[in-house]
Design a protein around this motif. Sequence first.
Motif, PDB file in Angstrom:
ATOM      1  N   PHE A 167      -7.395   7.568  -3.704  1.00 35.18           N
ATOM      2  CA  PHE A 167      -7.282   8.441  -2.537  1.00 35.18           C
ATOM      3  C   PHE A 167      -5.896   8.457  -1.925  1.00 35.18           C
ATOM      4  CE2 PHE A 167      -8.911   4.331  -1.018  1.00 35.18           C
ATOM      5  CZ  PHE A 167      -8.089   4.067   0.059  1.00 35.18           C
ATOM      6  N   GLY A 168      -5.179   7.333  -2.022  1.00 37.34           N
ATOM      7  CA  GLY A 168      -3.893   7.236  -1.340  1.00 37.34           C
ATOM      8  C   GLY A 168      -2.751   7.931  -2.046  1.00 37.34           C
ATOM      9  N   ASP A 200     -17.530   3.284  -3.872  1.00 34.05           N
ATOM     10  CA  ASP A 200     -17.317   4.346  -2.890  1.00 34.05           C
ATOM     11  C   ASP A 200     -18.609   4.691  -2.160  1.00 34.05           C
ATOM     12  OD1 ASP A 200     -14.646   4.506  -3.214  1.00 34.05           O
ATOM     13  OD2 ASP A 200     -14.622   6.330  -4.415  1.00 34.05           O
ATOM     14  N   ASP A 231      -3.620  10.454   3.995  1.00 34.85           N
ATOM     15  CA  ASP A 231      -4.090  10.107   2.650  1.00 34.85           C
ATOM     16  C   ASP A 231      -4.837   8.781   2.633  1.00 34.85           C
ATOM     17  OD1 ASP A 231      -2.916  12.384   1.738  1.00 34.85           O
ATOM     18  OD2 ASP A 231      -1.100  11.415   1.024  1.00 34.85           O
ATOM     19  N   LEU A 232      -4.680   7.987   3.705  1.00 35.47           N
ATOM     20  CA  LEU A 232      -5.400   6.716   3.754  1.00 35.47           C
ATOM     21  C   LEU A 232      -6.893   6.918   3.995  1.00 35.47           C
ATOM     22  CD1 LEU A 232      -2.980   4.441   5.783  1.00 35.47           C
ATOM     23  CD2 LEU A 232      -3.395   4.488   3.337  1.00 35.47           C
ATOM     24  N   SER A 241     -11.696   0.345   2.968  1.00 29.47           N
ATOM     25  CA  SER A 241     -11.241   1.042   1.763  1.00 29.47           C
ATOM     26  C   SER A 241      -9.862   0.536   1.344  1.00 29.47           C
ATOM     27  CB  SER A 241     -11.255   2.567   1.953  1.00 29.47           C
ATOM     28  OG  SER A 241     -10.500   2.949   3.056  1.00 29.47           O
ATOM     29  N   LEU A 242      -9.001   0.208   2.331  1.00 33.20           N
ATOM     30  CA  LEU A 242      -7.712  -0.390   1.968  1.00 33.20           C
ATOM     31  C   LEU A 242      -7.918  -1.780   1.387  1.00 33.20           C
ATOM     32  CD1 LEU A 242      -5.258   0.668   4.790  1.00 33.20           C
ATOM     33  CD2 LEU A 242      -5.349   1.433   2.424  1.00 33.20           C
ATOM     34  N   MET A 280       1.139   4.323  -2.737  1.00 35.42           N
ATOM     35  CA  MET A 280       0.951   5.731  -2.382  1.00 35.42           C
ATOM     36  C   MET A 280       2.101   6.594  -2.902  1.00 35.42           C
ATOM     37  SD  MET A 280      -0.388   5.286   1.562  1.00 35.42           S
ATOM     38  CE  MET A 280      -0.840   7.004   1.853  1.00 35.42           C
ATOM     39  N   LYS A 300      -6.450  22.632   4.219  1.00 37.09           N
ATOM     40  CA  LYS A 300      -6.294  22.536   2.765  1.00 37.09           C
ATOM     41  C   LYS A 300      -7.343  23.378   2.051  1.00 37.09           C
ATOM     42  CE  LYS A 300      -4.331  17.998   1.709  1.00 37.09           C
ATOM     43  NZ  LYS A 300      -4.708  16.614   1.352  1.00 37.09           N
ATOM     44  N   THR A 332      -2.397  13.071  -3.452  1.00 38.97           N
ATOM     45  CA  THR A 332      -1.597  14.126  -2.820  1.00 38.97           C
ATOM     46  C   THR A 332      -0.160  14.069  -3.332  1.00 38.97           C
ATOM     47  OG1 THR A 332      -2.969  13.898  -0.848  1.00 38.97           O
ATOM     48  CG2 THR A 332      -0.898  15.081  -0.597  1.00 38.97           C
ATOM     49  N   SER A 353     -13.285   8.231  -6.639  1.00 39.26           N
ATOM     50  CA  SER A 353     -14.018   9.482  -6.445  1.00 39.26           C
ATOM     51  C   SER A 353     -13.172  10.529  -5.718  1.00 39.26           C
ATOM     52  CB  SER A 353     -15.319   9.208  -5.683  1.00 39.26           C
ATOM     53  OG  SER A 353     -15.050   8.830  -4.353  1.00 39.26           O
ATOM     54  N   THR A 354     -12.363  10.111  -4.762  1.00 43.35           N
ATOM     55  CA  THR A 354     -11.516  11.070  -4.040  1.00 43.35           C
ATOM     56  C   THR A 354     -10.511  11.703  -4.995  1.00 43.35           C
ATOM     57  OG1 THR A 354     -11.697   9.652  -2.105  1.00 43.35           O
ATOM     58  CG2 THR A 354     -10.006  11.355  -2.037  1.00 43.35           C
ATOM     59  N   LEU A 410      -0.007   9.559   6.111  1.00 41.92           N
ATOM     60  CA  LEU A 410      -1.009   8.585   6.547  1.00 41.92           C
ATOM     61  C   LEU A 410      -2.424   9.121   6.402  1.00 41.92           C
ATOM     62  CD1 LEU A 410       0.435   6.807   9.706  1.00 41.92           C
ATOM     63  CD2 LEU A 410       0.102   5.904   7.418  1.00 41.92           C
ATOM     64  N   ARG A 418     -18.342  10.844 -15.959  1.00 44.86           N
ATOM     65  CA  ARG A 418     -19.399  10.795 -14.942  1.00 44.86           C
ATOM     66  C   ARG A 418     -19.264  11.913 -13.924  1.00 44.86           C
ATOM     67  NH1 ARG A 418     -18.560   5.294 -14.978  1.00 44.86           N
ATOM     68  NH2 ARG A 418     -17.295   5.425 -13.108  1.00 44.86           N
ATOM     69  N   SER A 426     -10.043   8.175   2.666  1.00 49.28           N
ATOM     70  CA  SER A 426     -10.632   8.659   1.419  1.00 49.28           C
ATOM     71  C   SER A 426     -11.842   9.539   1.734  1.00 49.28           C
ATOM     72  CB  SER A 426     -11.033   7.486   0.541  1.00 49.28           C
ATOM     73  OG  SER A 426     -12.050   6.745   1.157  1.00 49.28           O
ATOM     74  N   ARG A 427     -12.280  10.305   0.734  1.00 48.30           N
ATOM     75  CA  ARG A 427     -13.425  11.194   0.932  1.00 48.30           C
ATOM     76  C   ARG A 427     -14.686  10.463   1.380  1.00 48.30           C
ATOM     77  NH1 ARG A 427     -13.957  16.278  -0.813  1.00 48.30           N
ATOM     78  NH2 ARG A 427     -16.024  15.947  -1.658  1.00 48.30           N
ATOM     79  N   PRO A 428     -15.028   9.320   0.778  1.00 42.41           N
ATOM     80  CA  PRO A 428     -16.243   8.631   1.241  1.00 42.41           C
ATOM     81  C   PRO A 428     -16.164   8.252   2.728  1.00 42.41           C
ATOM     82  CG  PRO A 428     -15.451   7.685  -0.807  1.00 42.41           C
ATOM     83  CD  PRO A 428     -14.413   8.655  -0.378  1.00 42.41           C
ATOM     84  N   VAL A 461       0.840  -1.201   0.000  1.00 44.92           N
ATOM     85  CA  VAL A 461       0.000   0.000   0.000  1.00 44.92           C
ATOM     86  C   VAL A 461       0.876   1.253   0.000  1.00 44.92           C
ATOM     87  CG1 VAL A 461      -1.635   1.349   1.370  1.00 44.92           C
ATOM     88  CG2 VAL A 461      -2.012  -1.090   1.050  1.00 44.92           C
ATOM     89  N   LEU A 504     -22.134   9.966  -5.069  1.00 44.86           N
ATOM     90  CA  LEU A 504     -21.326   8.755  -5.261  1.00 44.86           C
ATOM     91  C   LEU A 504     -22.140   7.619  -5.873  1.00 44.86           C
ATOM     92  CD1 LEU A 504     -19.078   8.639  -2.082  1.00 44.86           C
ATOM     93  CD2 LEU A 504     -18.420   9.171  -4.421  1.00 44.86           C
ATOM     94  N   LEU A 551     -21.547   8.229  -9.315  1.00 39.97           N
ATOM     95  CA  LEU A 551     -20.150   8.388  -9.744  1.00 39.97           C
ATOM     96  C   LEU A 551     -19.331   7.118  -9.534  1.00 39.97           C
ATOM     97  CD1 LEU A 551     -17.947  10.245 -10.761  1.00 39.97           C
ATOM     98  CD2 LEU A 551     -17.651  11.107  -8.448  1.00 39.97           C
ATOM     99  N   ASP A 552     -19.505   6.471  -8.402  1.00 39.73           N
ATOM    100  CA  ASP A 552     -18.632   5.347  -8.050  1.00 39.73           C
ATOM    101  C   ASP A 552     -19.361   4.491  -7.016  1.00 39.73           C
ATOM    102  OD1 ASP A 552     -16.597   3.667  -7.084  1.00 39.73           O
ATOM    103  OD2 ASP A 552     -15.062   5.152  -7.565  1.00 39.73           O
TER     104      ASP A 552
END
Lengths: 572, 572
Positions: free
Chosen positions: A462-463, B383, B128-129, B410-411, A419, B274, A466, A498-499, B126, A533, B131-133, A415, B376, B379-380
């Motif tokens: 998402f990972g 997610d 970044d792990l 998510s991972l 990243m 951010k 950035t 999506s992220t 970390l 989308r 995600s938005r959802p 992982v 979502l 879109l996905d």
Amino acid sequence: MQAFLSNLLPVWLRNYRPEWLRGDIAAGITVGIMLIPQGMAYAMLAGLPPIHGLYAATLPLIAYAILGTSRQLAVGPVAMDSLLTAASLGAITVVGADNYIALAALLALMVGVVQLAAGVMRLGFLVDLLSRPIISGFTSAAAIIIGASQLKHLLGIETARSSYVHDIVWSVAQNFSRINLPTLLIGLGGMAVIIGVKKLSKVIPGPLVAVVAGILVVMGLGLTDQGVKIVGTIPGGFPPLSVPSFGWSDVSQLWSAALTIALVGFMESIAVAKAVRNRHRDYDLDANRELLALGAANLAAGTAAGYPVTGGFSRTAVNDQAGAKTPLAGIISALLIGLTLLFLTPLFYYLPQAILASLIMVAVFKLIDFGEAKKLWHLDRADFWLLTITFLGTLFLGIQLGIGLGVALSLGVHVYRSMRPHLAVLGRIPGTDNFRNIDRFGEEVREIPGVLIVRFDGALYFGNLTYFQQQIKAIIKSRRDDVSVLILKAEGIHRIDSTALYDLGIFLQDLARDGIQVRFAGFIGPARDALHRSGLREKIGDQNFYLDVAAALAADQQAPQALQTNASFVAH
Amino acid sequence: MQAFLSNLLPVWLRNYRPEWLRGDIAAGITVGIMLIPQGMAYAMLAGLPPIHGLYAATLPLIAYAILGTSRQLAVGPVAMDSLLTAASLGAITVVGADNYIALAALLALMVGVVQLAAGVMRLGFLVDLLSRPIISGFTSAAAIIIGASQLKHLLGIETARSSYVHDIVWSVAQNFSRINLPTLLIGLGGMAVIIGVKKLSKVIPGPLVAVVAGILVVMGLGLTDQGVKIVGTIPGGFPPLSVPSFGWSDVSQLWSAALTIALVGFMESIAVAKAVRNRHRDYDLDANRELLALGAANLAAGTAAGYPVTGGFSRTAVNDQAGAKTPLAGIISALLIGLTLLFLTPLFYYLPQAILASLIMVAVFKLIDFGEAKKLWHLDRADFWLLTITFLGTLFLGIQLGIGLGVALSLGVHVYRSMRPHLAVLGRIPGTDNFRNIDRFGEEVREIPGVLIVRFDGALYFGNLTYFQQQIKAIIKSRRDDVSVLILKAEGIHRIDSTALYDLGIFLQDLARDGIQVRFAGFIGPARDALHRSGLREKIGDQNFYLDVAAALAADQQAPQALQTNASFVAH
């Protein structure tokens, strides 16, 4: 009707060819003869009376033969499962306790249920999570623990029961003065016989010679009076068929052990099945069917007063070498064990435990493999450290924690790498439409002033978004902002989640505000759909998508041409 | 010497411009005024006496101002950290117990140590792990739990303390008949005032108006006799500076809570930092420096009898809108809270708790975001389900388990996807050297009889090599074995780990035995190095590596040309 019945038969039996029979019988008998002492030895390793190792070598072999997809795999009691059984039962009861035997059988049932469920859910792919360094480090450490656990039988002393190698070694050291010399000599003699016979002949089974010699020596010299421990009375007859009685508290205490044994057993079995299959290549293995077959074998082991079984390294190799062509060989082995149970158990009364210990030690020494570590030191340093940590973790933190640590770390490294993905700045190979990494191709490629061409491989998710932004911003900064066009070679971006879509939108706005025009070259289907989308494709504008880098570059000189290429591209 | 001292000052202070002062002062005062009721309200949410919320709004703000990299972030007590504090302390002690306040301060110290350590180890990535959802589902659920936890103050009833939403709702339902009407009216009135003032004016702070009105109403109508609960005596003066006394058992009980709060607090803070930074773009955020600054702020909170703090959504937005240009605004806010502690605490004696509850509820309602879920869905889909599971998990399994489940899932999905990567069969676009996915480009591309061109993107590693082999074998089988040359377009393969190298070697042997010639097109540096170190490149032979697919195809027609291209390629 006949067709229906015939469909119930396993594939290998339906298509059985007479010329296979000779190899199957020879292999079945050879493995069966090997199984007699091995079954007893591994049962002892698991903390069980020797007879239960023989029980585990009957019905499970037949269950696998009916359902399995490997044609040479030899299923039954193996060292690793035996050690794991001892470690997990030792945590909730003691060897010799009334419920020890029932719990071992319960454990086999639970392992069977887990493997059957995993097979039905088609989770066979999970074995791919175990990388070679993890398997190698774990196997070497487990072999050392197994070897160490046999020292007490070899030395004829009592030691603390533990599956931590430092506990075992410390306990042996404390009791070193109480060594029983006749026992040690028998054990060393047994090892010498097994190794020596193997060197002299491929046909004669060394373990059996050692067993016969050991029995004769103990009987002849009356060594039981000298403190040499023997196997003693082994009850004759078939195993009692019954589901062991258990409470739900037993199940809840054993479930993590059952998961571990189900996974580790499957890992060992599929690894050896793959290896032997790759020698033949005349049939296909199916990981999910293998899970079902091993699950059925373990259910059989649980109802036949056995303990967890799986496909093992050494007997499978012997089975293959002796000419096994189909799982019929396994059925013949099981029948041979059945005959032994009926008629031959009294013969083993005087069998010294030290001989069984020597048999285990010789078997596991072969599994200790430091060569792999050495190879990895040169090939892949990260994998070297993963092997080393798994090895040390298994030795000193315990078996379950060791393999868990290895899997968690290898996934963590994977992982982390995803990243921090590879991003290359490209230049054109003069006179061609080929673009290559400037760090790799140096003088051979040319960059175009004001244009930054970047290739990114892998999913944007998402990972890593950035990091993706940081890298591109850093490159632009390092060029003192002398970048007016950024071309992203996006063929390798096979997914955008999506992220990443959200962050990518903001990043493109940032670049636009800095006066940098972004063009996308070669976006592939799945990624293009995601952009569409999310509405990002519309914001970017179709005119900024190009078939390839050359077209994106040409856009400045021949705008109509580029648009045309692009239009045909967007049509899909 | 002066230069040395000047280097110790924060960057923003060294380069301070006079024109920034007006905005900083205005923003500092606005946020400070907001902080007074918010600090008290969030302390109540955390199960602490209101004064500790003000303590947490002093030194931590100054610590962040010195070390932080955001120029508008407003640090201090926030709803999420307060809820997490209540949930984690509730598991080991009870609200009002002697050690509750000390444990809250200890928790802040531990969060500070975790964040400092993470900053030093550069673990900022970390975040970044998450995600938005996951963040969205978690935030919505936490907002609902926080809102539900305030129902008892709004209704004037006693309920069970819990952070499971079903427990809270059930407890409220059971006590519904005991509602205190004056309390409910004050609470609803407070919410109406806050929302109404916000709609009418951007300058007047609604919460402060509600606080003043609530105090006046309770005093004027003597509502304490009607059972309306008030804040009561608040001790004046600065917070006592001391390290809370604690035992190691406290530390061991709190460590998982400290890890969660350190991560969740950092997540909230960096997300809002951010967002506000993207509005300005005149400075850079540094995730690792942010960890250090938040760690220092939490250490300050722990020594000033406070509890865990972080950068919050609402006050940061207000700070930015009010014109904050540097962290000086935060220092001014802290000074204002200091003055309040010295002189103004007696004013809040009659402040009804229902007003504080209404303030919290209005603040968290904004965080409930079902729009993201709806988006979502289109879109996905994966997610969408991750968001939903995280949302439900946080609501019903608890806060720590909820976010843990979200991250793990998510991972897990990410790893599973990397085990099932995208593999495309390519055809040539007639008349060009471009090769595209036949599934996507259909009629526009042509395949060459007997030649299979495959593109694989992403790393080849232990988790996906089995699948990679299966896919290629399946494609070859589907063509009834009419494949004599397999060309692998390998540009996107940026890494091959040791397990994949081993399996790849066997796979190539298999293909060779099936009479299939394998050619590699465009292998990039890192992958080529790995092939070389493993000895696989030598086995494959340099003549089978080509610069691109066109060259690999041309090899049949013009062997010398191809070799020449290849030779120049291998030189690197």
